[in-house]
Design a protein around this motif. Structure first.
Motif, PDB file in Angstrom:
ATOM      1  N   UNK A 298     -14.372  13.475  24.122  1.00  0.00           N
ATOM      2  CA  UNK A 298     -14.936  13.745  22.802  1.00  0.00           C
ATOM      3  C   UNK A 298     -16.458  13.765  22.845  1.00  0.00           C
ATOM      4  N   UNK A 299     -17.047  12.665  23.345  1.00  0.00           N
ATOM      5  CA  UNK A 299     -18.499  12.593  23.568  1.00  0.00           C
ATOM      6  C   UNK A 299     -18.676  11.935  24.924  1.00  0.00           C
ATOM      7  N   UNK A 300     -18.858  12.735  25.948  1.00  0.00           N
ATOM      8  CA  UNK A 300     -18.867  12.217  27.314  1.00  0.00           C
ATOM      9  C   UNK A 300     -19.922  11.116  27.473  1.00  0.00           C
ATOM     10  N   UNK A 301     -19.509  10.046  28.122  1.00  0.00           N
ATOM     11  CA  UNK A 301     -20.449   8.963  28.391  1.00  0.00           C
ATOM     12  C   UNK A 301     -20.984   9.117  29.811  1.00  0.00           C
ATOM     13  N   UNK A 302     -22.315   9.214  30.000  1.00  0.00           N
ATOM     14  CA  UNK A 302     -23.366   8.973  29.017  1.00  0.00           C
ATOM     15  C   UNK A 302     -24.010  10.231  28.427  1.00  0.00           C
ATOM     16  N   UNK A 303     -23.603  11.424  28.849  1.00  0.00           N
ATOM     17  CA  UNK A 303     -24.377  12.636  28.545  1.00  0.00           C
ATOM     18  C   UNK A 303     -24.160  13.178  27.138  1.00  0.00           C
ATOM     19  N   UNK A 327      -6.399   9.214  31.700  1.00  0.00           N
ATOM     20  CA  UNK A 327      -6.800   8.090  30.855  1.00  0.00           C
ATOM     21  C   UNK A 327      -7.928   8.592  29.959  1.00  0.00           C
ATOM     22  N   UNK A 328      -7.604   8.775  28.681  1.00  0.00           N
ATOM     23  CA  UNK A 328      -8.559   9.315  27.714  1.00  0.00           C
ATOM     24  C   UNK A 328      -9.190   8.167  26.934  1.00  0.00           C
ATOM     25  N   UNK A 329     -10.493   7.998  27.099  1.00  0.00           N
ATOM     26  CA  UNK A 329     -11.241   6.954  26.390  1.00  0.00           C
ATOM     27  C   UNK A 329     -11.971   7.603  25.222  1.00  0.00           C
ATOM     28  N   UNK A 330     -11.416   7.428  24.019  1.00  0.00           N
ATOM     29  CA  UNK A 330     -11.979   8.024  22.804  1.00  0.00           C
ATOM     30  C   UNK A 330     -12.754   6.934  22.057  1.00  0.00           C
ATOM     31  N   UNK A 331     -13.898   6.542  22.628  1.00  0.00           N
ATOM     32  CA  UNK A 331     -14.567   5.315  22.209  1.00  0.00           C
ATOM     33  C   UNK A 331     -15.316   5.418  20.874  1.00  0.00           C
ATOM     34  N   UNK A 332     -15.666   6.630  20.427  1.00  0.00           N
ATOM     35  CA  UNK A 332     -16.395   6.737  19.151  1.00  0.00           C
ATOM     36  C   UNK A 332     -15.954   7.984  18.374  1.00  0.00           C
ATOM     37  N   UNK A 333     -14.658   8.121  18.199  1.00  0.00           N
ATOM     38  CA  UNK A 333     -14.095   9.333  17.605  1.00  0.00           C
ATOM     39  C   UNK A 333     -14.653   9.630  16.217  1.00  0.00           C
ATOM     40  N   UNK A 334     -14.919   8.606  15.435  1.00  0.00           N
ATOM     41  CA  UNK A 334     -15.276   8.810  14.022  1.00  0.00           C
ATOM     42  C   UNK A 334     -16.693   9.344  13.827  1.00  0.00           C
ATOM     43  N   UNK A 446     -26.899  16.085  20.318  1.00  0.00           N
ATOM     44  CA  UNK A 446     -25.490  15.738  20.497  1.00  0.00           C
ATOM     45  C   UNK A 446     -24.634  16.147  19.304  1.00  0.00           C
ATOM     46  N   UNK A 447     -23.453  16.674  19.607  1.00  0.00           N
ATOM     47  CA  UNK A 447     -22.526  17.047  18.543  1.00  0.00           C
ATOM     48  C   UNK A 447     -21.951  15.815  17.853  1.00  0.00           C
ATOM     49  N   UNK A 449     -21.397  11.124  18.402  1.00  0.00           N
ATOM     50  CA  UNK A 449     -21.788   9.916  19.102  1.00  0.00           C
ATOM     51  C   UNK A 449     -23.081   9.356  18.565  1.00  0.00           C
ATOM     52  N   UNK A 450     -23.485   8.204  19.086  1.00  0.00           N
ATOM     53  CA  UNK A 450     -24.635   7.488  18.547  1.00  0.00           C
ATOM     54  C   UNK A 450     -25.743   7.332  19.584  1.00  0.00           C
ATOM     55  N   UNK A 451     -25.868   8.317  20.480  1.00  0.00           N
ATOM     56  CA  UNK A 451     -26.894   8.254  21.512  1.00  0.00           C
ATOM     57  C   UNK A 451     -27.344   9.657  21.905  1.00  0.00           C
ATOM     58  N   UNK A 452     -28.562   9.730  22.471  1.00  0.00           N
ATOM     59  CA  UNK A 452     -29.101  10.966  23.048  1.00  0.00           C
ATOM     60  C   UNK A 452     -29.158  10.805  24.561  1.00  0.00           C
ATOM     61  N   UNK A 453     -28.999  11.930  25.254  1.00  0.00           N
ATOM     62  CA  UNK A 453     -29.165  11.967  26.710  1.00  0.00           C
ATOM     63  C   UNK A 453     -30.459  12.688  26.995  1.00  0.00           C
ATOM     64  N   UNK A 454     -31.471  11.926  27.393  1.00  0.00           N
ATOM     65  CA  UNK A 454     -32.816  12.451  27.592  1.00  0.00           C
ATOM     66  C   UNK A 454     -33.044  12.698  29.075  1.00  0.00           C
ATOM     67  N   UNK A 455     -33.306  13.968  29.452  1.00  0.00           N
ATOM     68  CA  UNK A 455     -33.507  14.334  30.859  1.00  0.00           C
ATOM     69  C   UNK A 455     -34.993  14.575  31.116  1.00  0.00           C
ATOM     70  N   UNK A 456     -35.559  13.826  32.059  1.00  0.00           N
ATOM     71  CA  UNK A 456     -36.984  13.943  32.354  1.00  0.00           C
ATOM     72  C   UNK A 456     -37.264  15.172  33.219  1.00  0.00           C
TER      73      UNK A 456
END
Length: 516
Positions: A298-303, A327-334, A446-447, A449-456
């Motif tokens: 759903x929202x790949x961790x960490x990207x 094994x599907x980890x749907x950790x922040x579906x809402x 991000x579509x 989730x509660x985080x951004x993936x920042x690439x330097x």
């Protein structure tokens, strides 16, 4: 009639008196009881227990050795200023426990049957030297930032946790109170079902059906204390030593550790903007038996990447062809900001081999430890049986309180309110990233989730960089631990949901100022 003077008896009499006096004096010098036994009259512990514990302590330290004589009860009572009966009671307790022994008309002694206590030796630097061989154990490390006492207010970019200030605590407290006011509340204080409260499993089953297109009955659901326990139990049930498990890289380190310590051989599979690379998975399948694949679609961790529909169908088809578990980890579906959330892999008709893991902890609050596993009934039977060996059951009161909030629609209402707030904070985060870091880093909005993936744009050692940031009042998680194939990531996962506008801006400013 005069009694003849007996010089021998006279000398013997006074020598005896002198020896007795000297022995008594030496005994007092060798046994400074007032300093050894510190009695606190106002303590919650009774005086006789304090005396007994004090003597045991001296025996363990080696200052009172096996066979050593103890003062009589009257002498010790006078020395420490207590009633003689109190000392007698302490002695009797110690004799009953085997610490002391008594000899008729000789006194009370430290038991000869005790193991000899090794004398403590010290070096000049006062460090203890021990020759005792200690047991070995497996060392674990969390890899999370250590807590820091700093004069600078700490701005914490976590890995994507919700804002606990938004949690429906008043409603939860009222539900808790109502449960304890029920006439049959005593039933919740005994042992309960190791699968979790049926009321909560029913509420979760209904939610999964209505909101996520899943059809798991209550017999196919096991409640756990958070999704991490669910993941650990799943790994233990699913994996035998040597089984091959494919994992996304970069990926979720606690999942990696759970499978690794279950005995799995880990194969790291790269992800792209569509999700896990199916071609690499297929190569693994052709090389040998692949037992399981762990994914966060759903929202790949960490990207934060969302796995697209065609990639999902390919993954399911591959699973059915080669017989490996997903094994599907749907950790922040809402927390999805599109028109609607993507349905889980487990909702697809082709999902024959999917084990679904999720949690209410991120929805309500991290301290509310309610996760769950859903899957085939036989698998859940085994998982629940294993759960009993490490955690007999969950928290029936909390589970019933959460079930009540779900039944009354409070959890759903909270989710919608929180989603609106997080959508605004996501916009602010994007604004400040563009304002302060556009020249130094890239990101995709991000579509969900509660985080951004920042690439330097330039190589950055995130371990050293996180330590530098901490010195300036900003805490981040170094992302080297997310790489399972040794490749540098040159990126940070920045959770934004728990920060207000001022904290977001200040935190991004500091990150920008310290980047090379």
């Amino acid at each position: 009639m005069s009694i003849p003077f007996d010089r021998t008896n006279f000398v013997y009499f006074w020598l005896t008196k002198i020896i007795q006096f000297l022995l008594k004096l030496m005994g007092q010098m060798l046994r400074p009881w007032k300093t050894i036994l510190n009695i606190e009259l106002g303590s919650h512990k009774s005086v006789f227990q304090q005396i007994a514990d004090g003597i045991i302590g001296e025996i363990k330290k080696g200052r009172l050795k096996p066979g050593m004589s103890l003062p009589g009860s009257r002498i010790l009572a006078a020395d420490i200023g207590v009633n003689r009966k109190t000392v007698v009671l302490a002695y009797e307790e110690l004799m009953a426990e085997g610490w002391l022994e008594t000899a008729y008309k000789k006194g009370t002694f430290v038991s000869e049957k005790l193991p000899k206590q090794k004398e403590r030796r010290r070096q000049r630097n006062e460090e203890s030297i021990s020759s005792v061989k200690n047991f070995s154990f497996t060392a674990f490390g969390s890899g999370m930032p250590a807590s820091v006492n700093s004069a600078v207010p700490l701005i914490v970019f976590n890995d994507g946790l919700p804002d606990v200030k938004l949690a429906p605590l008043d409603e939860l407290a009222r539900a808790y109170k109502r449960i304890f006011q029920q006439k049959a509340r005593w039933r919740m204080l005994g042992y309960a079902n190791e699968r979790g409260e049926e009321r909560l499993r029913t509420a979760i089953s209904t939610m999964l059906t209505m909101d996520r297109g899943l059809s798991f009955g209550i017999g196919q659901i096991c409640i756990t204390r958070g999704s991490q326990m669910a993941l650990y139990l799943t790994a233990q049930i699913l994996i035998k030593p040597g089984d091959v498990v494919a994992m996304e890289t970069p990926g979720y380190r606690p999942a990696f550790e759970a499978f690794k310590h279950a005995g799995a051989s880990i194969e790291a599979v790269e992800i792209d903007e569509q999700g896990i690379r199916i071609a690499e998975l297929e190569q693994l399948c052709r090389k040998g038996q692949l037992k399981a694949v762990y994914v966060t679609p759903h929202h790949q961790f960490p990207t934060t990447v969302s796995m697209k529909a065609d990639r999902r169908l390919q993954l399911l088809a591959l699973s059915n062809q080669y017989g490996f578990a997903i094994v599907e980890d749907d950790y922040d579906h809402d927390y999805h900001f599109g028109l609607r959330s993507l349905l889980p892999l487990a909702s697809y008709d082709q999902a024959e081999n999917v084990i679904y893991i999720s949690s209410l902890s991120k929805l309500i609050a991290p301290a509310v430890r309610v996760g769950y596993v859903a899957g085939p009934a036989s698998f859940i039977d085994s998982l629940a049986a294993l759960r009993m060996t490490i955690d007999r059951q969950g928290d029936p009161v909390m589970e019933n309180a959460v079930a009540e909030l779900m039944e009354e629609g409070i959890v759903n209402k909270h989710a919608k309110r929180a989603l609106g707030i997080y959508r605004d904070r996501r916009s602010l985060m994007s604004k400040y990233l563009d304002q302060y870091l556009k020249e130094k880093a890239d990101y995709q909005l991000p579509e969900g989730g509660l985080a951004f993936w920042l690439r330097f744009k330039q190589p950055v050692d995130t371990i050293a960089f996180s330590e530098l940031l901490l010195e300036h009042g900003v805490q981040v998680i170094s992302t080297e631990r997310f790489s399972f194939n040794g490749k540098p990531l040159n990126a940070l996962r920045l959770g934004y949901a728990a920060l207000d506008e001022a904290e977001l801006e200040r935190g991004i400013q500091i990150i920008a100022s310290l980047l090379p």
